[in-house]
Design an enzyme around this catalytic site. Structure first.
Site, PDB file in Angstrom:
ATOM      1  N   LYS A  22      52.746  40.682  16.251  1.00 22.45           N
ATOM      2  CA  LYS A  22      52.594  41.390  14.966  1.00 22.45           C
ATOM      3  C   LYS A  22      53.306  40.619  13.853  1.00 22.45           C
ATOM      4  O   LYS A  22      52.743  40.342  12.801  1.00 22.45           O
ATOM      5  CB  LYS A  22      53.181  42.797  15.031  1.00 22.45           C
ATOM      6  N   ASN A  23      54.568  40.234  14.106  1.00 22.78           N
ATOM      7  CA  ASN A  23      55.388  39.639  13.043  1.00 22.78           C
ATOM      8  C   ASN A  23      54.990  38.210  12.705  1.00 22.78           C
ATOM      9  O   ASN A  23      55.475  37.648  11.727  1.00 22.78           O
ATOM     10  CB  ASN A  23      56.859  39.737  13.416  1.00 22.78           C
ATOM     11  N   CYS A 117      63.585  52.339   3.916  1.00 18.50           N
ATOM     12  CA  CYS A 117      63.301  52.053   5.322  1.00 18.50           C
ATOM     13  C   CYS A 117      64.204  52.921   6.185  1.00 18.50           C
ATOM     14  O   CYS A 117      65.358  53.159   5.825  1.00 18.50           O
ATOM     15  CB  CYS A 117      63.548  50.578   5.622  1.00 18.50           C
ATOM     16  N   ASP A 307      65.262  43.428  16.991  1.00 16.33           N
ATOM     17  CA  ASP A 307      64.105  44.244  17.368  1.00 16.33           C
ATOM     18  C   ASP A 307      64.094  44.611  18.848  1.00 16.33           C
ATOM     19  O   ASP A 307      63.193  45.304  19.305  1.00 16.33           O
ATOM     20  CB  ASP A 307      62.802  43.524  16.997  1.00 16.33           C
ATOM     21  N   ARG A 399      52.388  51.029  15.190  1.00 19.49           N
ATOM     22  CA  ARG A 399      52.485  49.973  14.186  1.00 19.49           C
ATOM     23  C   ARG A 399      52.667  48.612  14.840  1.00 19.49           C
ATOM     24  O   ARG A 399      52.281  47.592  14.279  1.00 19.49           O
ATOM     25  CB  ARG A 399      53.673  50.221  13.259  1.00 19.49           C
TER      26      ARG A 399
HETATM   27  C1  EPZ Z   1      61.460  40.675   9.862  1.00 19.81           C
HETATM   28  O1  EPZ Z   1      61.762  41.552   8.776  1.00 19.81           O
HETATM   29  C2  EPZ Z   1      60.715  41.527  10.893  1.00 19.81           C
HETATM   30  N1  EPZ Z   1      59.538  42.086  10.270  1.00 19.81           N
HETATM   31  C3  EPZ Z   1      61.612  42.665  11.364  1.00 19.81           C
HETATM   32  O2  EPZ Z   1      60.926  43.328  12.433  1.00 19.81           O
HETATM   33  C4  EPZ Z   1      62.890  42.093  11.948  1.00 19.81           C
HETATM   34  O3  EPZ Z   1      63.761  43.150  12.276  1.00 19.81           O
HETATM   35  C5  EPZ Z   1      63.568  41.184  10.913  1.00 19.81           C
HETATM   36  O4  EPZ Z   1      62.668  40.163  10.466  1.00 19.81           O
HETATM   37  C6  EPZ Z   1      64.791  40.491  11.489  1.00 19.81           C
HETATM   38  O5  EPZ Z   1      64.473  39.761  12.604  1.00 19.81           O
HETATM   39  C7  EPZ Z   1      58.442  41.292  10.139  1.00 19.81           C
HETATM   40  O6  EPZ Z   1      58.424  40.137  10.509  1.00 19.81           O
HETATM   41  C8  EPZ Z   1      57.239  41.922   9.514  1.00 19.81           C
HETATM   42  P1  EPZ Z   1      64.793  39.629   7.128  1.00 19.81           P
HETATM   43  P2  EPZ Z   1      62.271  40.977   7.374  1.00 19.81           P
HETATM   44  O7  EPZ Z   1      64.332  39.275   5.757  1.00 19.81           O
HETATM   45  O8  EPZ Z   1      61.586  39.707   7.078  1.00 19.81           O
HETATM   46  C9  EPZ Z   1      68.525  41.046   4.510  1.00 19.81           C
HETATM   47  C10 EPZ Z   1      59.929  45.097  13.607  1.00 19.81           C
HETATM   48  O9  EPZ Z   1      60.493  45.994  14.257  1.00 19.81           O
HETATM   49  N2  EPZ Z   1      67.703  40.648   3.339  1.00 19.81           N
HETATM   50  O10 EPZ Z   1      64.960  38.540   8.110  1.00 19.81           O
HETATM   51  O11 EPZ Z   1      62.177  42.084   6.398  1.00 19.81           O
HETATM   52  C11 EPZ Z   1      67.936  42.263   5.237  1.00 19.81           C
HETATM   53  O12 EPZ Z   1      68.326  43.458   4.642  1.00 19.81           O
HETATM   54  C12 EPZ Z   1      60.508  44.676  12.234  1.00 19.81           C
HETATM   55  O13 EPZ Z   1      58.950  44.480  13.996  1.00 19.81           O
HETATM   56  C13 EPZ Z   1      68.294  40.685   2.074  1.00 19.81           C
HETATM   57  O14 EPZ Z   1      69.461  41.045   1.920  1.00 19.81           O
HETATM   58  O15 EPZ Z   1      63.810  40.729   7.736  1.00 19.81           O
HETATM   59  C14 EPZ Z   1      68.468  42.073   6.654  1.00 19.81           C
HETATM   60  O16 EPZ Z   1      69.772  42.585   6.733  1.00 19.81           O
HETATM   61  C15 EPZ Z   1      61.572  45.606  11.758  1.00 19.81           C
HETATM   62  N3  EPZ Z   1      67.526  40.326   1.010  1.00 19.81           N
HETATM   63  C16 EPZ Z   1      68.503  40.552   6.792  1.00 19.81           C
HETATM   64  O17 EPZ Z   1      68.459  40.001   5.483  1.00 19.81           O
HETATM   65  C17 EPZ Z   1      66.216  39.904   1.147  1.00 19.81           C
HETATM   66  O18 EPZ Z   1      65.564  39.579   0.140  1.00 19.81           O
HETATM   67  C18 EPZ Z   1      67.340  39.979   7.593  1.00 19.81           C
HETATM   68  O19 EPZ Z   1      66.146  40.476   7.030  1.00 19.81           O
HETATM   69  C19 EPZ Z   1      65.652  39.862   2.422  1.00 19.81           C
HETATM   70  C20 EPZ Z   1      66.416  40.237   3.521  1.00 19.81           C
END
Ligand code: EPZ
Length: 425
Positions: A22-23, A117, A307, A399
């Site tokens: 998915k991701n 979220c 995850d 999802r």
């Molecule tokens: C991806 O989300 C995945 N989703 C998430 O999987 C996964 O938990 C996450 O990466 C971490 O591995 C998809 O790929 C669609 P990040 P993403 O940007 O890209 C902070 C699932 O269950 N951050 O790597 O949104 C954020 O808050 C989902 O399949 C900022 O502060 O995650 C987090 O603490 C849930 N500012 C950290 O970085 C930003 O602009 C990592 O988030 C972006 C992120």
């Protein structure tokens, strides 16, 4: 609404095949927005609520799509809009992945801000920072990101991410692929989903160095060509199925996987006493009679994935001792714990850590899903609980897991999907 009804106590055995990721599928679909002439062909795209929402978003923008089996054909030749509406973005935060490609191709994008979220704050400041570095001016208006590139084309830049972000790295790489000049990204995310995105962009003619490392160099090109690409397998789905084998004291094989993507998780299964056998693209897990308590610290790849954190907590309720679980990516991602305690688990939460006391005999009851991985955790707990467990609101599970109850039934689980009416208080 649907629920899953599980009669626990069956030892799972047998083999199943992992679905496409998915991701990885979501950014791959977004990347097709970058090439304006011809049709891209994506293989192994799972049929999930989230991939359907992303297809809906591209259709809304004016793309032509056809989906059969797990093959998705997309032509973005005749796009009509540069707006990603709230109605679609509210369903799926990953809609933000259209920001970079739209800006890079049209010098303009209007993307609704993603809402809240279930598991805590998830800002998008790093996505916006990267787009501004590449030359976009951004204003937030009426809940929308309004982004424009006055010169019409993004330009190369040096982007340094203070923390590793999968989404922001993906958006920056896609945008930089069509920018004028060279972009370097440091502290880039190195998740397999990002490497797959870089491989697809390269197949379309992008010039990217360093895929799979924390430093990416992208030399922008004037245009990209349509290409075909096979999506990677879903490492989180595969690890969840292996955990189903472990928690039921069974032996489960998952086919169609690349074990290197799961190295950190497999190491933890071995620490917990499981026997892991890797044979080309299959992983077999044989569970011990007694699981050992095993601490984890969820962190960016290649460390233990956040995850899988919830599923690991469910597993540790059956371990003989105390396990400490810390989540360094989402500090508050513990909504599944009160529901597990309703099943008879004994878990404490202190700020960003959970302390799991095991082993506990879980007993079936009705529990509520709150997000995708929390619902997978409750399904695992239901497989080992005495009696019947009902997991409500499995739209969360749908999802990200393709036909999970069929795969679990194939392994010997007593699980079925039922429709139910939810009465508002
Ligand atoms: C991806 O989300 C995945 N989703 C998430 O999987 C996964 O938990 C996450 O990466 C971490 O591995 C998809 O790929 C669609 P990040 P993403 O940007 O890209 C902070 C699932 O269950 N951050 O790597 O949104 C954020 O808050 C989902 O399949 C900022 O502060 O995650 C987090 O603490 C849930 N500012 C950290 O970085 C930003 O602009 C990592 O988030 C972006 C992120």
């Amino acid at each position: 609404m649907d629920k899953l009804v599980i009669n626990g106590g069956h030892r799972l055995t047998g083999s199943v095949t992992a679905s496409g990721s998915k991701n990885s599928a979501l950014p791959l679909i977004a990347a097709t927005l970058l090439c304006g002439n011809g049709t891209c062909l994506l293989e192994r795209i799972p049929d999930l609520k989230d991939t359907r929402t992303f297809r809906e978003l591209l259709a809304y923008l004016g793309a032509d799509l056809s989906y059969s089996g797990t093959t998705l054909r997309i032509s973005t030749r005749n796009l009509q809009s540069i707006q990603a509406p709230y109605e679609l973005v509210k369903k799926m935060r990953a809609s933000i992945y259209v920001l970079g490609p739209l800006l890079a191709r049209f010098g303009r994008a209007e993307v609704s801000l993603p809402g809240g979220c279930a598991f805590g704050p998830r800002p998008i400041d790093l996505h916006l920072m990267a787009m501004e570095k590449l030359g976009a001016s951004i204003t937030i208006r009426n809940g929308y990101i309004d982004a424009t590139v006055s010169s019409g084309r993004l330009h190369g830049a040096h982007i340094e991410f203070p923390i590793s972000s999968v989404g922001a790295t993906g958006n920056a790489v896609m945008a930089a692929s069509l920018a004028e000049g060279t972009t370097t990204i440091s502290n880039a995310a190195i998740e397999p989903e990002i490497t797959a995105l870089c491989d697809f962009l390269t197949a379309m003619g992008a010039r990217i160095d360093g895929a799979g490392t924390t430093t990416l160099t992208i030399e922008g090109v004037p245009s990209l060509q349509p290409a075909s690409f096979t999506n990677i397998f879903d490492r989180i789905e595969a690890a969840t199925l292996l955990a189903a084998g472990a928690i039921t004291k069974g032996t489960v094989t998952v086919n169609g996987v690349d074990a290197t993507h799961l190295a950190a998780v497999l190491k933890k299964f071995e620490q917990a006493g499981c026997t892991i056998t890797i044979d080309r693209d299959t992983i077999t897990l044989q569970s011990p009679e007694t699981l050992h308590p095993t601490d984890i610290i969820a962190s960016p790849y290649p460390l233990f994935p956040t995850d899988m954190q919830a599923q690991w907590i469910a597993l540790m309720t059956q371990a003989d001792g105390i396990s400490q679980i810390i989540d360094k990516v989402y500090h508050e991602r513990f909504n599944h714990i009160p529901e597990l305690n309703r099943l008879g688990a004994n878990i404490e939460i202190n700020t960003n850590e959970a302390i799991v006391h095991g082993p506990e005999q879980l007993t079936g009851t009705t529990v509520m899903s709150t997000d995708l991985r929390a619902s997978a955790c409750l399904v695992l707990a239901g497989l080992v609980a005495q009696g019947t467990t009902e997991v409500l609101r499995v739209y969360h599970l749908d999802r990200g897991y393709e036909k999970i109850e069929e795969k679990l039934r194939h392994l010997g689980a007593d699980i079925r999907r039922e429709h139910y009416q939810e009465f508002s208080r």
